[in-house]
Design a protein around this motif. Structure first.
Motif, PDB file in Angstrom:
ATOM      1  N   GLY A  39      60.451  87.478  43.413  1.00  0.00           N
ATOM      2  CA  GLY A  39      61.439  88.532  43.188  1.00  0.00           C
ATOM      3  C   GLY A  39      62.042  88.498  41.781  1.00  0.00           C
ATOM      4  O   GLY A  39      62.731  89.431  41.375  1.00  0.00           O
ATOM      5  N   ASP A  79      52.276  85.914  38.897  1.00  0.00           N
ATOM      6  CA  ASP A  79      52.288  85.581  40.317  1.00  0.00           C
ATOM      7  C   ASP A  79      50.861  85.775  40.823  1.00  0.00           C
ATOM      8  O   ASP A  79      50.146  86.649  40.338  1.00  0.00           O
ATOM      9  N   ASP A 130      59.132  77.991  39.826  1.00  0.00           N
ATOM     10  CA  ASP A 130      59.713  77.989  41.175  1.00  0.00           C
ATOM     11  C   ASP A 130      58.588  78.185  42.196  1.00  0.00           C
ATOM     12  O   ASP A 130      58.395  79.261  42.730  1.00  0.00           O
ATOM     13  N   TRP A 165      62.809  88.729  48.225  1.00  0.00           N
ATOM     14  CA  TRP A 165      61.635  87.851  48.228  1.00  0.00           C
ATOM     15  C   TRP A 165      62.013  86.478  48.749  1.00  0.00           C
ATOM     16  O   TRP A 165      63.070  85.955  48.392  1.00  0.00           O
ATOM     17  N   ASP A 202      46.512  81.918  38.447  1.00  0.00           N
ATOM     18  CA  ASP A 202      47.094  80.672  38.906  1.00  0.00           C
ATOM     19  C   ASP A 202      48.113  80.198  37.855  1.00  0.00           C
ATOM     20  O   ASP A 202      47.957  80.484  36.657  1.00  0.00           O
TER      21      ASP A 202
HETATM   22  C1  LIG Z   1      59.415  80.560  45.669  1.00  0.00           C
HETATM   23  S1  LIG Z   1      58.527  82.049  45.279  1.00  0.00           S
HETATM   24  C2  LIG Z   1      59.312  82.486  43.764  1.00  0.00           C
HETATM   25  C3  LIG Z   1      60.660  83.115  44.019  1.00  0.00           C
HETATM   26  C4  LIG Z   1      61.358  83.608  42.777  1.00  0.00           C
HETATM   27  N1  LIG Z   1      61.841  82.515  41.949  1.00  0.00           N
HETATM   28  C5  LIG Z   1      62.511  84.557  43.131  1.00  0.00           C
HETATM   29  O1  LIG Z   1      63.626  84.410  42.604  1.00  0.00           O
HETATM   30  O2  LIG Z   1      62.287  85.469  43.932  1.00  0.00           O
HETATM   31  C6  LIG Z   1      56.937  81.466  44.813  1.00  0.00           C
HETATM   32  C7  LIG Z   1      55.933  82.524  44.321  1.00  0.00           C
HETATM   33  O3  LIG Z   1      54.751  81.853  43.851  1.00  0.00           O
HETATM   34  C8  LIG Z   1      53.610  82.650  44.113  1.00  0.00           C
HETATM   35  N2  LIG Z   1      52.428  81.756  44.095  1.00  0.00           N
HETATM   36  C9  LIG Z   1      51.856  81.070  45.125  1.00  0.00           C
HETATM   37  N3  LIG Z   1      50.837  80.308  44.666  1.00  0.00           N
HETATM   38  C10 LIG Z   1      50.769  80.482  43.323  1.00  0.00           C
HETATM   39  C11 LIG Z   1      49.941  79.948  42.278  1.00  0.00           C
HETATM   40  N4  LIG Z   1      48.964  79.064  42.547  1.00  0.00           N
HETATM   41  N5  LIG Z   1      50.166  80.363  40.996  1.00  0.00           N
HETATM   42  C12 LIG Z   1      51.144  81.271  40.726  1.00  0.00           C
HETATM   43  N6  LIG Z   1      51.951  81.824  41.669  1.00  0.00           N
HETATM   44  C13 LIG Z   1      51.775  81.423  42.954  1.00  0.00           C
HETATM   45  C14 LIG Z   1      53.918  83.304  45.449  1.00  0.00           C
HETATM   46  O4  LIG Z   1      53.187  84.518  45.600  1.00  0.00           O
HETATM   47  C15 LIG Z   1      55.460  83.521  45.362  1.00  0.00           C
HETATM   48  O5  LIG Z   1      55.768  84.832  44.930  1.00  0.00           O
END
Ligand SMILES: C[S@@+](CC[C@H](N)C(=O)[O-])C[C@H]1O[C@@H](n2cnc3c(N)ncnc32)[C@H](O)[C@@H]1O
Length: 312
Positions: free
Chosen positions: A37, A53, A208, A8, A191
């Protein structure tokens, strides 16, 4: 200790030590509102909290991993080599949903996966459809180019076939271990602000988010068709301020450009380095400045060397 199943964008395995060093020595439940991920969650294997997520396919996937790991493994074993001929008994044996010719098994599976329009609450409606979508997501993730998940503006997964000598899309042991890690966890598709209700005093939240671009041209925020903009970054700051006011500990990783935002708000912020495997373009890789912000005072931190910091 479990391991992530999916590759991811923004995976945090290389930052685990820096993140854990800021966790409090003691906390009640653990919440992770931007799971992706799940590098931290699976390494930590906490019980009783929440993960979340906004990507509905990802959440369907983790629900199946938790509730039906053996059915998922069995279904994955039935998939063919990505270079094989399309299966005439499956949908899209000749043309994909967009009318393009399907020449390989991989593109047939991609077309099947994409028949669910983004945000379409109707599908997957049944347990069998959820299983199929979860199996397709993992199959595509392990056989596509560079193993990355990327959607176009209408939510279609659009990564081309990868070139692997011997791709392993089943990963039975990882699925079973991840299913056990998720067994006592509430998996949500909301969210991130849900965490204001979900987290109680004494809980820990690790956040994150999709990173704010370091430059105007960089575009790191494309994790889903919905994106994550500056207004979301501001809302995120307000959310952690409210968590802080509620007696909830938080640790947040973000791109270097957000340093002042968290510093000005009075939180402890430090810069850490990480190589982010985020882009198929080799030149866009490399050391990207990242920050970790927290309200956990040094005296209450677990410190470095906590058991569970992963080898990869
Ligand atoms: C940087 S990635 C996280 C990676 C994770 N820490 C890893 O180790 O794989 C950010 C995630 O936030 C999700 N996302 C985007 N907008 C969001 C929101 N408003 N609320 C919650 N999740 C959200 C995305 O789908 C994505 O999977």
């Amino acid at each position: 200790m479990a391991k992530p199943i999916l590759k991811w964008a923004g995976g945090k395995r290389q930052l685990l030590g820096d993140i854990y060093a800021r966790f409090p020595a003691d906390y009640r439940r653990y919440h992770e509102p931007f799971l992706g991920g799940g590098a931290v969650f699976f390494d930590l294997e906490p019980t009783g909290g929440t993960v979340n997520d906004t990507n509905p396919r990802l959440v369907t996937f983790y629900g199946v991993v938790r509730d039906r790991p053996d059915a998922l493994i069995e279904r994955l074993r039935a998939f063919d080599d990505p270079d094989a001929e399309p299966d005439p008994d499956q949908a899209f044996a000749e043309e994909g949903w967009d009318g393009g010719e399907v020449e390989q098994y991989f593109y047939q599976q991609r077309a099947r996966f994409n028949r669910r329009a983004y945000g379409d609450g109707e599908w997957p409606a049944t347990a069998a459809e959820r299983l199929e979508e979860a199996a397709l997501l993992l199959y595509l993730n392990r056989t596509c180019y560079n193993g990355l998940y990327r959607e176009n503006s209408s939510g279609g997964f659009n990564v081309p076939i990868g070139r692997y000598a011997d791709p392993d899309w089943v990963q039975a042991d990882r699925i079973r271990a991840a299913g056990r890690a998720l067994a006592e966890t509430d998996v949500r598709n909301e969210d991130f602000a849900y965490v204001l209700d979900a987290a109680d005093e004494g809980d820990l939240v690790y956040l994150d988010p999709p990173y704010q671009p370091m430059s105007a041209t960089a575009n790191f925020a494309e994790y889903s068709a919905e994106g994550f903009d500056r207004a979301d970054q501001q809302r995120l700051l307000e959310t952690v301020e409210r968590l802080d006011g509620n007696g909830v500990d938080f640790v947040l990783s973000n791109s270097g450009v957000t340093y002042d935002l968290y510093d000005d708000a009075g939180f402890a912020v430090e810069t850490v380095g990480a190589t982010r495997a985020i882009n198929s373009d080799e030149t866009a890789r490399g050391e990207v400045e990242e920050v970790i912000a927290t309200n956990v005072p040094e005296g209450r931190r677990a410190g470095r060397g906590q058991a569970g910091i992963a080898d990869s």
